[in-house]
Design a protein around this motif. Sequence first.
Motif, short mmCIF file in Angstrom:
data_model
loop_
_atom_site.label_atom_id
_atom_site.label_comp_id
_atom_site.label_asym_id
_atom_site.label_seq_id
_atom_site.Cartn_x
_atom_site.Cartn_y
_atom_site.Cartn_z
N GLY A 161 0.83 -1.19 0.00
CA GLY A 161 0.00 0.00 0.00
C GLY A 161 0.87 1.24 0.00
N GLY A 162 0.37 2.31 -0.56
CA GLY A 162 1.08 3.58 -0.57
C GLY A 162 0.60 4.46 0.55
N PRO A 163 1.08 5.68 0.61
CA PRO A 163 0.58 6.60 1.61
C PRO A 163 -0.94 6.74 1.49
CG PRO A 163 2.49 7.51 0.49
CD PRO A 163 2.10 6.25 -0.23
N LEU A 164 -1.62 6.70 2.63
CA LEU A 164 -3.07 6.78 2.68
C LEU A 164 -3.75 5.75 1.77
CD1 LEU A 164 -3.34 10.67 2.59
CD2 LEU A 164 -3.50 9.19 4.61
N PRO A 165 -3.59 4.46 2.05
CA PRO A 165 -4.19 3.45 1.19
C PRO A 165 -5.72 3.44 1.23
CG PRO A 165 -3.15 2.42 3.09
CD PRO A 165 -2.81 3.88 3.14
N SER A 166 -6.32 4.09 2.23
CA SER A 166 -7.78 4.26 2.32
C SER A 166 -8.56 2.98 2.09
CB SER A 166 -8.24 5.32 1.32
OG SER A 166 -7.52 6.50 1.45
N ALA A 222 1.41 2.47 -6.14
CA ALA A 222 1.42 2.86 -7.56
C ALA A 222 0.17 3.65 -7.95
CB ALA A 222 1.53 1.61 -8.43
N GLY A 223 -0.74 3.88 -7.00
CA GLY A 223 -1.95 4.65 -7.29
C GLY A 223 -3.05 3.84 -7.94
N GLU A 224 -2.91 2.51 -7.91
CA GLU A 224 -3.96 1.67 -8.46
C GLU A 224 -4.81 1.11 -7.31
OE1 GLU A 224 -1.42 -0.96 -10.66
OE2 GLU A 224 -1.08 -2.23 -8.93
#
Length: 180
Positions: free
Chosen positions: A59-64, A83-85
């Motif tokens: 997960g990236g920052p703030l995976p929400s 990766a924003g996906e």
Amino acid sequence: YEAPFAIDAGQPSGAPRIDFAGKGIGAAVAATATNAIFSGYLDKFDEFKPAVKIDDTPGGPLPSPVVATSERGDAYAAWRTAAGEVRARRKNGEKGFEREFLASNPAYGAIAAGQLAISADRSGNTAVAMLQGEGAGRRLTVSVYDRLPGRPVVLSSTRYRARKPRLKWAAGSENWGVQT
């Protein structure tokens, strides 16, 4: 109230989400400080099963993370990756989680933090909605899981049956249109 239960396996976390079906079955998700996604499942006995890590893709920052539960007891979770996906997984009732899959279309751009929602209907069909891209190319996209109909069943009858009975059955339940 009952004793608290760690939906994050006891790790520092944030962004908890929980969803229940009408029968009281539910699921919860949370993102840990390392952006890992954990989920706990509330079974038919009102007991949370031990939380498990459900993301294979970091997960990236703030995976929400978001979660939905169907009336069939299936749980669905989706989250934003580094990766924003958007990735997602399905938990088939009391069974374990199925494999992680890509729910967003990379051709439409990255998912902005916090721009992700999920919902499931009574049959287990699920929609993951997200806002993808930037500027004039920004668009609302939806990934859908259309659950397969259940197995046909033979209905009993008190009527006389010939030696070679004629078998027939009606189409199964399908909330999203006629079965093909």
